[in-house]
Write an enzyme that holds these catalytic residues in place. Structure first.
Site, short mmCIF file in Angstrom:
data_model
loop_
_atom_site.label_atom_id
_atom_site.label_comp_id
_atom_site.label_asym_id
_atom_site.label_seq_id
_atom_site.Cartn_x
_atom_site.Cartn_y
_atom_site.Cartn_z
N SER A 37 0.92 -1.38 0.17
CA SER A 37 0.23 0.27 -0.02
C SER A 37 0.96 1.24 -0.15
CB SER A 37 -0.96 0.45 1.23
OG SER A 37 -2.05 -1.30 1.55
N HIS A 68 -2.95 0.77 -4.35
CA HIS A 68 -2.40 -0.50 -5.22
C HIS A 68 -2.56 -0.40 -6.56
CE1 HIS A 68 -1.65 -3.68 -1.78
NE2 HIS A 68 -2.30 -2.82 -1.31
N HIS A 90 -6.20 -8.35 -2.52
CA HIS A 90 -6.31 -9.54 -0.45
C HIS A 90 -7.57 -10.71 -0.61
CE1 HIS A 90 -4.59 -5.84 -1.26
NE2 HIS A 90 -3.23 -6.00 0.01
N TYR A 92 -9.47 -9.65 1.46
CA TYR A 92 -10.25 -9.27 1.83
C TYR A 92 -11.14 -8.58 1.14
CZ TYR A 92 -7.89 -5.49 2.02
OH TYR A 92 -6.10 -4.24 1.16
N GLU A 93 -10.78 -8.58 -0.22
CA GLU A 93 -10.88 -8.10 -1.30
C GLU A 93 -12.93 -9.18 -1.96
OE1 GLU A 93 -9.00 -5.49 -4.81
OE2 GLU A 93 -7.49 -6.99 -3.11
N ALA A 120 2.68 -2.45 4.05
CA ALA A 120 2.23 -1.78 4.37
C ALA A 120 1.99 -2.05 5.75
CB ALA A 120 1.69 -0.13 4.16
N MET A 214 -2.30 -6.82 6.14
CA MET A 214 -3.41 -8.16 5.52
C MET A 214 -3.21 -8.53 4.29
SD MET A 214 -5.84 -5.31 6.54
CE MET A 214 -6.55 -3.76 7.41
N SER A 215 -1.57 -8.90 4.35
CA SER A 215 -0.62 -9.56 2.85
C SER A 215 0.20 -10.42 3.25
CB SER A 215 -0.80 -8.06 2.43
OG SER A 215 0.00 -7.44 2.34
N ASN A 238 1.92 3.02 10.33
CA ASN A 238 1.23 3.93 11.37
C ASN A 238 1.23 2.30 13.42
OD1 ASN A 238 -0.62 2.31 10.18
ND2 ASN A 238 -0.95 1.40 11.62
N HIS A 250 -6.77 4.46 6.71
CA HIS A 250 -5.88 4.21 5.48
C HIS A 250 -5.26 5.37 4.42
CE1 HIS A 250 -4.74 1.13 1.68
NE2 HIS A 250 -5.83 2.35 1.68
#
Length: 282
Positions: A37, A68, A90, A92-93, A120, A214-215, A238, A250
């Protein structure tokens, strides 16, 4: 979908790339680079670049997440031939694990011997701050799934691949010699898309995680099974929930990626130069 169907999709995409790029250029590739990201701008720094949209490659899913990119860029970085994925898809998509790793499996099938996976991440470790870079030394797959689940396909590696050295100590040492301050750590991969609760962050810290995202973990599992050498780099954008004093967003992740672009570009360029034009595993 059967394992044979997935094998055919990957083989078809690989055949397309060999025809589109030329077999000599494919054979010369030494590194596959996956951008996380906010880091898609790195692809613009490549020399002698040829860009192929994901949508033009048979069977490849395309990302729909802000920050992305959605192209394969083949060129040179620091004199080393590189295949760069300017973004990734991902779980989550709504994609399946096999779809999440289809692009890297294709590059491995084409013959790419080594991969640098970037992402990230939220910082959990006590000595991590926003803007830090972490070299992944190990991971926790807490997504509840794996790209190896289902009927076994020998083309994608053994049924029960060893996971002791998913993350190459050799390539991590090379990355650490490139002049940028790096902290080795454990990356926890979760499903998302919601960020973790403070209680979940406490759990992750107790499990030994230094950063969370998340990846990445499925790509590493699939590539390790196929015999590739893998190294990972997390940009801490973060501090995770319960550590950060402000709510997570995000936009913050994308902005931090842009801010770190110059440092990341310098690091990866030096890494590629040191990797050189020879076989990565040689």
């Amino acid at each position: 979908m059967t394992a044979a169907n997935e094998r055919e999709l990957v083989a078809g995409a690989a055949a397309f790339l060999r025809q589109r790029l030329g077999p000599d250029r494919c054979e010369a590739l030494r590194l596959g680079l996956v951008l996380g990201s906010g880091l898609k701008g790195f692809a613009a720094e490549m020399q002698r670049a040829v860009e192929v949209p994901f949508a033009a490659i048979p069977g490849w899913p395309a990302p729909h997440v802000e920050g992305h990119g959605s192209s394969l860029v083949v060129g040179e970085v620091g004199g080393t031939p590189v295949a760069c994925l300017s973004g990734r898809v991902h779980l989550y998509e709504g994609w399946q694990p096999r779809e999440v790793v289809r692009a890297v499996r294709t590059l491995r099938t084409v013959g790419v011997p080594a991969f640098l996976l970037t992402n990230a991440a939220g910082g959990i470790g006590d000595d991590l701050s926003a803007g830090d870079l972490m070299a992944i030394r190990d991971h926790l797959n807490l997504t509840g799934s794996s790209p190896l689940v289902g009927p076994h396909e020998p083309a994608f590696g053994p049924r029960f691949p060893d996971q002791t050295n998913v993350w190459s100590p050799r390539l991590r040492a090379l990355l650490g010699s490139c002049g940028a301050p790096l902290r080795p750590g454990v990356y926890a991969g979760l499903l998302g898309p919601s960020y973790e609760t403070p209680a979940e962050v406490c759990m992750l810290k107790a499990l030994g995680a230094d950063a969370v995202g998340m990846s990445t973990v499925h790509e590493a599992i699939a590539l390790n099974a196929m015999g590739a050498e893998v190294v990972g780099l997390s940009l801490v954008t973060n501090l995770a929930a319960g550590i950060s004093p402000t709510p997570l967003a995000h936009d913050e992740v994308v902005a931090a990626g842009k801010q770190a672009a110059a440092a990341l570009t310098a690091l990866v360029t030096t890494f590629c130069r040191k990797l050189g034009p020879g076989k990565a595993g040689a």
